[in-house]
Design a protein around this motif. Structure first.
Motif, PDB file in Angstrom:
ATOM      1  N   ILE A  11       0.849  -1.197   0.000  1.00  9.95           N
ATOM      2  CA  ILE A  11       0.000   0.000   0.000  1.00  9.95           C
ATOM      3  C   ILE A  11       0.877   1.236   0.000  1.00  9.95           C
ATOM      4  N   ARG A  12       0.541   2.189  -0.861  1.00 14.53           N
ATOM      5  CA  ARG A  12       1.294   3.436  -0.897  1.00 14.53           C
ATOM      6  C   ARG A  12       0.353   4.569  -1.303  1.00 14.53           C
ATOM      7  N   PRO A  13       0.673   5.787  -0.920  1.00 16.75           N
ATOM      8  CA  PRO A  13      -0.190   6.917  -1.289  1.00 16.75           C
ATOM      9  C   PRO A  13      -0.381   6.990  -2.799  1.00 16.75           C
ATOM     10  N   GLY A  14      -1.595   7.291  -3.216  1.00 20.44           N
ATOM     11  CA  GLY A  14      -1.902   7.450  -4.632  1.00 20.44           C
ATOM     12  C   GLY A  14      -2.569   6.249  -5.266  1.00 20.44           C
ATOM     13  N   ILE A  15      -2.558   5.085  -4.594  1.00 21.55           N
ATOM     14  CA  ILE A  15      -3.225   3.931  -5.191  1.00 21.55           C
ATOM     15  C   ILE A  15      -4.697   3.920  -4.790  1.00 21.55           C
ATOM     16  N   THR A  16      -5.511   3.231  -5.578  1.00 21.29           N
ATOM     17  CA  THR A  16      -6.942   3.124  -5.305  1.00 21.29           C
ATOM     18  C   THR A  16      -7.197   1.845  -4.522  1.00 21.29           C
ATOM     19  N   VAL A  17      -7.979   1.969  -3.460  1.00 19.06           N
ATOM     20  CA  VAL A  17      -8.268   0.827  -2.587  1.00 19.06           C
ATOM     21  C   VAL A  17      -9.750   0.818  -2.206  1.00 19.06           C
ATOM     22  N   ASP A  18     -10.203  -0.337  -1.734  1.00 23.68           N
ATOM     23  CA  ASP A  18     -11.517  -0.456  -1.106  1.00 23.68           C
ATOM     24  C   ASP A  18     -11.283  -0.630   0.379  1.00 23.68           C
ATOM     25  N   ILE A  19     -11.921   0.226   1.188  1.00 25.11           N
ATOM     26  CA  ILE A  19     -11.758   0.150   2.638  1.00 25.11           C
ATOM     27  C   ILE A  19     -13.112  -0.074   3.307  1.00 25.11           C
ATOM     28  N   VAL A  20     -13.060  -0.550   4.547  1.00 23.93           N
ATOM     29  CA  VAL A  20     -14.248  -0.625   5.394  1.00 23.93           C
ATOM     30  C   VAL A  20     -14.106   0.448   6.464  1.00 23.93           C
ATOM     31  N   LEU A  21     -15.057   1.374   6.490  1.00 26.75           N
ATOM     32  CA  LEU A  21     -15.072   2.411   7.517  1.00 26.75           C
ATOM     33  C   LEU A  21     -15.491   1.796   8.845  1.00 26.75           C
ATOM     34  N   LYS A  22     -15.083   2.422   9.955  1.00 28.43           N
ATOM     35  CA  LYS A  22     -15.435   1.923  11.285  1.00 28.43           C
ATOM     36  C   LYS A  22     -16.952   1.717  11.406  1.00 28.43           C
ATOM     37  N   LYS A  23     -17.717   2.697  10.935  1.00 27.34           N
ATOM     38  CA  LYS A  23     -19.180   2.608  11.062  1.00 27.34           C
ATOM     39  C   LYS A  23     -19.766   1.507  10.179  1.00 27.34           C
ATOM     40  N   ASP A  24     -19.023   1.065   9.159  1.00 24.87           N
ATOM     41  CA  ASP A  24     -19.519   0.029   8.241  1.00 24.87           C
ATOM     42  C   ASP A  24     -19.011  -1.368   8.576  1.00 24.87           C
ATOM     43  N   GLN A  25     -18.232  -1.511   9.663  1.00 24.35           N
ATOM     44  CA  GLN A  25     -17.692  -2.824   9.995  1.00 24.35           C
ATOM     45  C   GLN A  25     -18.766  -3.898  10.190  1.00 24.35           C
ATOM     46  N   PRO A  26     -19.913  -3.569  10.836  1.00 25.91           N
ATOM     47  CA  PRO A  26     -20.926  -4.624  10.992  1.00 25.91           C
ATOM     48  C   PRO A  26     -21.490  -5.135   9.661  1.00 25.91           C
ATOM     49  N   THR A  27     -21.585  -4.259   8.662  1.00 25.65           N
ATOM     50  CA  THR A  27     -22.166  -4.659   7.377  1.00 25.65           C
ATOM     51  C   THR A  27     -21.102  -5.057   6.356  1.00 25.65           C
ATOM     52  N   GLY A  28     -19.860  -4.602   6.549  1.00 25.74           N
ATOM     53  CA  GLY A  28     -18.796  -4.901   5.586  1.00 25.74           C
ATOM     54  C   GLY A  28     -18.878  -4.053   4.330  1.00 25.74           C
ATOM     55  N   ARG A  29     -19.676  -2.977   4.361  1.00 29.85           N
ATOM     56  CA  ARG A  29     -19.812  -2.097   3.197  1.00 29.85           C
ATOM     57  C   ARG A  29     -18.464  -1.468   2.844  1.00 29.85           C
ATOM     58  N   LEU A  30     -18.116  -1.500   1.563  1.00 25.41           N
ATOM     59  CA  LEU A  30     -16.825  -0.986   1.110  1.00 25.41           C
ATOM     60  C   LEU A  30     -16.951   0.439   0.594  1.00 25.41           C
ATOM     61  N   THR A  31     -15.894   1.203   0.815  1.00 23.29           N
ATOM     62  CA  THR A  31     -15.772   2.555   0.298  1.00 23.29           C
ATOM     63  C   THR A  31     -14.512   2.600  -0.552  1.00 23.29           C
ATOM     64  N   ARG A  32     -14.629   3.079  -1.785  1.00 24.94           N
ATOM     65  CA  ARG A  32     -13.472   3.136  -2.687  1.00 24.94           C
ATOM     66  C   ARG A  32     -12.882   4.528  -2.672  1.00 24.94           C
ATOM     67  N   GLY A  33     -11.557   4.593  -2.684  1.00 22.81           N
ATOM     68  CA  GLY A  33     -10.912   5.889  -2.720  1.00 22.81           C
ATOM     69  C   GLY A  33      -9.421   5.769  -2.950  1.00 22.81           C
ATOM     70  N   ILE A  34      -8.757   6.914  -2.966  1.00 21.02           N
ATOM     71  CA  ILE A  34      -7.317   6.983  -3.210  1.00 21.02           C
ATOM     72  C   ILE A  34      -6.606   7.243  -1.894  1.00 21.02           C
ATOM     73  N   VAL A  35      -5.583   6.457  -1.610  1.00 22.86           N
ATOM     74  CA  VAL A  35      -4.852   6.557  -0.349  1.00 22.86           C
ATOM     75  C   VAL A  35      -4.113   7.891  -0.267  1.00 22.86           C
ATOM     76  N   LYS A  36      -4.303   8.574   0.862  1.00 25.70           N
ATOM     77  CA  LYS A  36      -3.557   9.801   1.150  1.00 25.70           C
ATOM     78  C   LYS A  36      -2.453   9.519   2.167  1.00 25.70           C
ATOM     79  N   ASP A  37      -2.825   8.857   3.287  1.00 32.52           N
ATOM     80  CA  ASP A  37      -1.861   8.554   4.352  1.00 32.52           C
ATOM     81  C   ASP A  37      -2.036   7.113   4.808  1.00 32.52           C
TER      82      ASP A  37
END
Length: 69
Positions: A11-37
């Motif tokens: 993982i490095r800044p600038g790549i696109t990833v799918d993450i699970v936000l803390k609030k979405d952990q129970p459902t496993g809903r993914l959020t797509r975005g570009i890594v900043k930090d």
């Protein structure tokens, strides 16, 4: 190197990833975005490396989006 989000080296800044936000952990809903930090200091983490996206969202990486995905 694996394409999942458990290895900090893949993982490095600038790549696109799918993450699970803390609030979405129970459902496993993914959020797509570009890594900043990368927020996790250890080289690997069983639940995924924690990152901040350019949008400001913070979550654990579930998958790294490759070209054509």
């Amino acid at each position: 190197m694996s394409a999942n989000g458990q290895q900090r080296a893949s993982i490095r800044p600038g790549i696109t990833v799918d993450i699970v936000l803390k609030k979405d952990q129970p459902t496993g809903r993914l959020t797509r975005g570009i890594v900043k930090d990368i927020l996790t200091n250890s080289q690997n983490h069983p639940h995924g490396i924690k990152v901040r996206l350019q949008s400001g969202d913070v979550g654990r990486v579930k998958s790294i989006v490759t070209e054509g995905s």
